[in-house]
Every structure is written in structure tokens, then in C-alpha cells.
Design an enzyme around this catalytic site. Structure first.
Site, short mmCIF file in Angstrom:
data_model
loop_
_atom_site.label_atom_id
_atom_site.label_comp_id
_atom_site.label_asym_id
_atom_site.label_seq_id
_atom_site.Cartn_x
_atom_site.Cartn_y
_atom_site.Cartn_z
N SER A 65 8.15 -3.64 9.80
CA SER A 65 6.54 -4.80 9.13
C SER A 65 7.01 -3.99 7.91
O SER A 65 5.85 -4.11 6.93
CB SER A 65 5.05 -4.34 9.47
N ALA A 66 7.06 -2.92 7.84
CA ALA A 66 7.41 -1.79 6.65
C ALA A 66 8.11 -3.29 5.22
O ALA A 66 7.96 -3.02 3.68
CB ALA A 66 7.86 -0.62 6.30
#
Length: 103
Positions: A65-66
């Protein structure tokens, strides 16, 4: 274990990393590296890469998700360079988007 790298003046970050690593990583692990003006100022890691194997400088990982933050950073960089207009309508740069009531 490889030694951490902590440049002068960044010791408080190391202290915070050490204090929060066990709680933040749980049964996993992670690392943090930061550069300032192109030079590394922090290279820290803790926890386990997998059960029984400690995290190390060379542990490979996925971003997951970064990527949202990285994508936002890229758009901001392009906007700063005048290469993208963040106020433009999506359909102006991606005509196929304007379908099924999304005009």
C-alpha cells in the site's frame, strides 16, 4: 547482524525506532532508510524477516500500500515541474474515463 547507519544528529530517530519496533512490527519486521541531499542518514531495521530469521540490511520486501504515497509524490513532482495540471478533469487527460455517467 549488520550494523545500523545513523548519521550525526539523527540519533533521536534511532531511539524512536528502537522503542517502537517491537510494537509496530509484531511478529514481522521492517526497515527504514532515509537520504538527505543524496547521502544516507539512516539505515535501520528490526524484527523477523520470517519465523526464525532476523531482519537484516539485505532483507527483500514488497511495498504494498505504500505505492499510493509514492504515486502521490510523483504527481506532486510533475505538478511542481508544470508537467501536469492537478485541477484538470480526469476526462480531459483520460477520455475513456468519461463513460457510464462519469463525464
Amino acid at each position: 547482524m549488520d550494523a545500523w547507519h545513523v548519521a550525526d544528529g539523527f540519533e533521536p530517530v534511532r531511539t524512536m525506532f528502537q522503542a517502537g519496533a517491537a510494537r509496530a512490527f509484531g511478529r514481522g519486521g521492517g526497515g527504514y532508510t532515509a537520504y538527505l541531499d543524496g547521502s544516507p542518514v539512516l539505515d535501520l531495521w528490526a524484527g523477523q524477516a520470517r519465523p526464525g530469521e532476523p531482519w537484516s540490511r539485505g532483507t527483500s520486501t514488497v511495498i504494498m500500500s505504500a505505492t499510493k504515497g509514492l504515486a502521490a509524490f510523483c504527481v506532486q513532482l510533475l505538478e511542481d515541474r508544470g508537467q501536469v495540471d492537478v485541477d484538470a478533469r480526469v476526462a480531459d487527460v483520460w477520455p475513456e474515463f468519461a463513460q457510464n455517467g462519469k463525464q
